[in-house]
Scaffold this active site. Sequence first.
Site, PDB file in Angstrom:
ATOM      1  N   ASP B 127       0.970  -1.216  -0.127  1.00  9.86           N
ATOM      2  CA  ASP B 127      -0.209  -0.117  -0.122  1.00  9.86           C
ATOM      3  C   ASP B 127       1.045   1.243   0.037  1.00  9.86           C
ATOM      4  OD1 ASP B 127       0.989  -0.673   2.747  1.00  9.86           O
ATOM      5  OD2 ASP B 127      -0.632   0.763   3.494  1.00  9.86           O
ATOM      6  N   GLU B 189       0.297  -0.775   6.085  1.00 11.20           N
ATOM      7  CA  GLU B 189       1.240  -0.220   6.717  1.00 11.20           C
ATOM      8  C   GLU B 189       0.970   1.258   6.706  1.00 11.20           C
ATOM      9  OE1 GLU B 189       5.095   1.567   7.932  1.00 11.20           O
ATOM     10  OE2 GLU B 189       3.960   1.858   6.147  1.00 11.20           O
TER      11      GLU B 189
END
Lengths: 208, 482
Positions: B127, B189
């Site tokens: 991500d 994250e």
Amino acid sequence: MVPTKGLAVGQDATEGAPAPSDRELWEQLRAGREAAFTTLFLRHNKAVYNFAFRMVASWSQAEEITQAAFTTVWRRARSGELDPLERDTARPLLLWLARHEALSLIRSRQRRARLVRKITDQPTAGTDNIRSWAAHEDSMARVTQVLSRLPESQRAVVELVVLGELDLAECGQALDIALGTVKSRLSRARSKLATTDVAALLSGGDPA
Amino acid sequence: MTSEEWGHLLEPRELPDEQRMLRAVLASVSAGSTGVGSGAMTDVLAAVDRVLPSVRADLERLVAIPSISSDPDHGGDVEASAAYVAERLRELGGQVEIVAEGGKPAVIGRFRGPEGAPTVTLYAHHDVQPVGDPAQWTSRPFTATQRGDRLFGRGAADDKGGFGVHLAALRAFDGKPPVHVTVFVEGEEEIGSPTLPAIFERHGDKLACDVFVIADSGNWAQGEPAFTTTLRGMAELYVEVATLDHGLHSGQFGGLVPDALLVLTRMLASLHDEDGSVAVAGLVAGAAPDLDYPEDRLRAESGVLPGVRFIGTGSVVSRMWTQPAITVIGIDTVPVAQASNTLIPRARAKLSIRIAPGDKAERAQGLVSEHLHRHVPFGAQVTITPGAGGPASRMPLEGRYADIARAAFTEAWGIAPVEMGMGGSIPLAGMFQQLHPDALVVASAVVDPDSRMHSTDESLHLGDFEKACKAEALFLQRLAGA
């Protein structure tokens, strides 16, 4: 009975002129010549392929090993790291490389242990259909299982001589050991496996 | 078996397709397949060179997926980036699954190595941060674009580049690494890994390893690798002050009744000495590596305005990595636009405390809270509430595997890696240490100080990327012999 010597040097396409020796081709290969590699590949792939099968008892893995062994040779040739051939035939070296790949494969995939366990737990396949590929693999796996009882030094000799059909001198060259050592290891292996059902296979090797 | 049967068994066969194999062998030397087993794997660095173009292509395709985890509108993109990562691992022969525990999907891919070899888990995240105003970017944020030595694009460095390193290492071994490898690529994250504890609870066993490589930290400089060995932790605190239960006219009672902001600002001012050092007693401060961080570099990297001096005492890196810091990150009070001539009855502040390795969040919250209570002026009513906290981490690089890591990275980069701290925290590191305390944590990086991660014009230095790929591949190879 002596097993059919089926791994003889292959024929080159050029029938007229005397075929170049492995040693000549090897020198060209060391200069990176693709044609020399192609000739050597066509000449020896069958020997490598069948030896690899006998090492790992799997035709598909034998293909992988054959490809890896020849890839090693070709890459070394292209990067100028191919050592000169010290003998007249490339076969001992090629089988030595194939054996190295086969052992890595066996270690890396833990196939041997699992396969052997599977095979020994099953009733022995009849020999009527030994020509079928699967039965062939099962039977070969029983051989490799028995051979695995040998210490590595003896096993290497048995594999190269009996499975790889090298003569004793070639085997000595491949393993870089003296002819007398080859003979004594083969003889010790024979007596160690004399009571097993691969004894007949071993006696079919080179006369001791 | 009889001799005749042995004869059948040794009957030779032909290769199914001799010409096809010949072509494959001839092509492999330029194309990069390395065959099987260690015998063919003579030169891992050359193998990385061969696979780099394909890895670069995959990195660019991955950058093109705008997998912004903080934006619900991009949920589908986060799923797409997980699927892309999974497919790359699957085609290499990994046993791959996409897992999610109520949050964004993570990918776990496992590659079995030889029996008895150590196990290495490779971490990255797929991500990315939002991009802000695309007009502020020199080239489009989700179109990977090379300018000079750098590849620009959101996620090119943080942390799709990190995944690229793992992909390159695995591809160099043709999906048959010389050690057991588990790849773990999470998808949230950038939003603080909210469901990582649940993922660990459910799938943590699969991540068990001897060495945990986190390719999501920062390098010391472009061309100079680093292992991050300490991370500061974080602790939040809410401070609420009340002096009145309703606003009073400042003309009438001003000068007599203390207002809430007077109290709050004096309390907050007590947190630092004149030179800006933290004045709270008892917080842990540790020793820092002996590294010189030149002031001009610090000014350039921080962007601090001309004339503004740095705060604190001790070496620069100790102030960033191993000393505590306290920052007021928000104040609730009357905004200027709504200001009237009123004594403000209540005010609230939020503090962010960075704790040094060796300290604990609850302990720090307690100490700062006591300090503030001792500095309440005029008998005001004060309520202090702890917020979120994350532990500080030490990831000491000790032992055989650490020595191998240092040697492999030194060889691939041509310079020994710096062991550094990080001022920020990686919650993952602490959580993983709790899950598998015996694993060596190696926090490596593709990001350098010019990468501008989280900002506009994020970029990956391609030379450093190549070195990072080689270092990791070499590390895996050397671990195989350990």
